[in-house]
Design a protein around this motif. Sequence first.
Motif, mmCIF file in Angstrom:
data_model
loop_
_atom_site.group_PDB
_atom_site.id
_atom_site.type_symbol
_atom_site.label_atom_id
_atom_site.label_comp_id
_atom_site.label_asym_id
_atom_site.label_seq_id
_atom_site.Cartn_x
_atom_site.Cartn_y
_atom_site.Cartn_z
ATOM 1 N N GLY A 118 0.819 -1.207 0.000
ATOM 2 C CA GLY A 118 0.000 0.000 0.000
ATOM 3 C C GLY A 118 0.854 1.259 0.000
ATOM 4 N N HIS A 119 1.955 1.216 0.722
ATOM 5 C CA HIS A 119 2.894 2.334 0.757
ATOM 6 C C HIS A 119 3.443 2.599 -0.641
ATOM 7 N N ALA A 120 3.848 1.531 -1.351
ATOM 8 C CA ALA A 120 4.358 1.686 -2.713
ATOM 9 C C ALA A 120 3.305 2.283 -3.632
ATOM 10 N N VAL A 121 2.077 1.809 -3.503
ATOM 11 C CA VAL A 121 0.977 2.327 -4.321
ATOM 12 C C VAL A 121 0.770 3.818 -4.050
ATOM 13 N N LEU A 122 0.827 4.219 -2.793
ATOM 14 C CA LEU A 122 0.622 5.630 -2.461
ATOM 15 C C LEU A 122 1.788 6.484 -2.963
ATOM 16 N N LEU A 123 3.019 5.998 -2.800
ATOM 17 C CA LEU A 123 4.169 6.755 -3.305
ATOM 18 C C LEU A 123 4.063 6.962 -4.816
ATOM 19 N N GLY A 124 3.635 5.924 -5.525
ATOM 20 C CA GLY A 124 3.524 6.019 -6.979
ATOM 21 C C GLY A 124 2.417 6.933 -7.459
ATOM 22 N N ALA A 125 1.548 7.356 -6.528
ATOM 23 C CA ALA A 125 0.476 8.306 -6.854
ATOM 24 C C ALA A 125 0.764 9.698 -6.316
ATOM 25 N N GLY A 126 1.973 9.888 -5.753
ATOM 26 C CA GLY A 126 2.367 11.203 -5.278
ATOM 27 C C GLY A 126 2.145 11.454 -3.805
ATOM 28 N N GLY A 127 1.774 10.419 -3.043
ATOM 29 C CA GLY A 127 1.539 10.577 -1.615
ATOM 30 C C GLY A 127 2.747 10.231 -0.779
ATOM 31 N N SER A 128 2.572 10.250 0.537
ATOM 32 C CA SER A 128 3.668 10.003 1.475
ATOM 33 C C SER A 128 3.176 9.167 2.645
ATOM 34 N N VAL A 129 4.122 8.459 3.270
ATOM 35 C CA VAL A 129 3.862 7.754 4.526
ATOM 36 C C VAL A 129 4.992 8.121 5.473
ATOM 37 N N VAL A 130 4.629 8.680 6.621
ATOM 38 C CA VAL A 130 5.634 9.163 7.569
ATOM 39 C C VAL A 130 5.374 8.589 8.954
ATOM 40 N N ARG A 131 6.413 8.590 9.761
ATOM 41 C CA ARG A 131 6.258 8.192 11.157
ATOM 42 C C ARG A 131 5.340 9.178 11.879
ATOM 43 N N PHE A 132 4.590 8.674 12.828
ATOM 44 C CA PHE A 132 3.672 9.519 13.587
ATOM 45 C C PHE A 132 4.421 10.469 14.503
ATOM 46 N N ASP A 133 5.555 10.019 15.054
ATOM 47 C CA ASP A 133 6.214 10.803 16.091
ATOM 48 C C ASP A 133 6.963 12.016 15.553
ATOM 49 N N ASP A 134 7.719 11.855 14.466
ATOM 50 C CA ASP A 134 8.538 12.971 13.985
ATOM 51 C C ASP A 134 8.312 13.319 12.508
ATOM 52 N N HIS A 135 7.372 12.642 11.864
ATOM 53 C CA HIS A 135 7.008 12.892 10.464
ATOM 54 C C HIS A 135 8.158 12.628 9.489
ATOM 55 N N SER A 136 9.117 11.814 9.900
ATOM 56 C CA SER A 136 10.162 11.371 8.972
ATOM 57 C C SER A 136 9.629 10.193 8.158
ATOM 58 N N PRO A 137 10.200 9.934 6.972
ATOM 59 C CA PRO A 137 9.683 8.858 6.126
ATOM 60 C C PRO A 137 9.709 7.498 6.831
ATOM 61 N N LEU A 138 8.641 6.728 6.656
ATOM 62 C CA LEU A 138 8.583 5.376 7.204
ATOM 63 C C LEU A 138 9.518 4.485 6.396
ATOM 64 N N LYS A 139 10.420 3.785 7.096
ATOM 65 C CA LYS A 139 11.426 2.956 6.441
ATOM 66 C C LYS A 139 11.132 1.471 6.654
ATOM 67 N N TYR A 140 11.736 0.652 5.793
ATOM 68 C CA TYR A 140 11.512 -0.790 5.809
ATOM 69 C C TYR A 140 12.832 -1.550 5.955
ATOM 70 N N GLY A 141 12.694 -2.830 6.345
ATOM 71 C CA GLY A 141 13.867 -3.644 6.624
ATOM 72 C C GLY A 141 14.311 -3.532 8.065
ATOM 73 N N LYS A 142 13.397 -3.068 8.937
ATOM 74 C CA LYS A 142 13.708 -2.916 10.355
ATOM 75 C C LYS A 142 13.809 -4.280 11.031
ATOM 76 N N SER A 143 14.580 -4.368 12.069
ATOM 77 C CA SER A 143 14.685 -5.606 12.828
ATOM 78 C C SER A 143 13.313 -6.003 13.360
ATOM 79 N N GLY A 144 12.879 -7.205 13.063
ATOM 80 C CA GLY A 144 11.578 -7.676 13.500
ATOM 81 C C GLY A 144 10.437 -7.252 12.606
ATOM 82 N N TYR A 145 10.684 -6.346 11.660
ATOM 83 C CA TYR A 145 9.685 -5.903 10.672
ATOM 84 C C TYR A 145 8.459 -5.255 11.294
#
Length: 265
Positions: free
Chosen positions: A221-248
Motif C-alpha cells: 500500500g505504501h508503494a501504491v501511495l508513493l507512486g500516486a504522489g503521496g507520502s507515509v511518515v512516522r507519527f512521532d517525527d514525520h520522517s519517512p517510514l522505512k523498511y527492513g527494520k529488525s523484527g519488521y
Amino acid sequence: MDTATICSTFRRLALEAGAEIMKVYNADEMDVRLKGDESPVTVADEAADKLIFAGLKAALPDLPVVTEEQADSHDLQANTFVIVDPLDGTKEFIQRRGDFTVNIALVENGVPTRGVVYAPAKNRLFYTDADGQTVEESGAFDLMETGSTTPLSVRSSNNDGLIVVASKSHRDAATDDYIDKYSVASSTSAGSSLKFCLVAAGEADLYPRLGRTMEWDTAAGHAVLLGAGGSVVRFDDHSPLKYGKSGYENPFFIAHAPDVALKPA
C-alpha cells in the motif's frame, strides 16, 4: 533489475492468490485458527502464501522474500527484498466484509518502490507499473494480459475539510483524538491496505494509524501511495517510514496526500 518483469509477476501472483482466497471466502465454512500472537489465520492465508512464495522463487529467484506466514523468513536481513502479506485483513475476511487484500511489494534500501494491492471481493486492483506510476486496472483481470488502466494521483487537499480514512477493526480513542485535530469533512473506515489505496486514488486525504502493524501489512500500500504522489511518515517525527527494520514491526504512522498540513503527535 527488470522492473517490468517484477511488476507483471507481482500482478499475476496477486490475481492467482486472490482466486484461491475467494474459493475459501465463498465456501460454507472457514477453518479459523489462532497463531502464537493470537492473530487469526485461515487455510486461505496459507494457500495464498504458498502460491505466492513458489511463484516468486520461480520467476524472481535472486530476490529474497519475506512473508507473513513463514516465520523463518522473518530473520532475513537484506537491502533489497520482496515482502508479502498473502491475505491482509483476515478479520474482515472471516466476517465476510470484503475489505481484505493480497499485498506484494519490492523494498529497495528501506523504500517500497513497487507494489500490488488486490482486493478480490471488491474487484479492485492497484499496482505500480515498471516506471513506478500507480494505476488502477479495471476489467476481467486476465492473468497474462493487462486490462484498461487509469493512472492515479492523490487529490489536492482542502485543509478546511479533509476526507479521513481509518482502520475498520483497529480504530480506537487515540486515533479519534488525533483525527479531531483536523477539520474533517467526512470520515470513513476501511480494512486492510485498501486505506492507502483510497488516498492514492484521491478518495481520501489522510490515513493515520496509531496501532501495531508489520511491514508486510503496509509495504504494498505504501508503494501504491508513493507512486500516486503521496507520502507515509512516522507519527512521532514525520520522517519517512522505512523498511527492513529488525523484527519488521512498524511504528505508528500517517499516510497522506502532500497538501495535508500534518498536526503534531
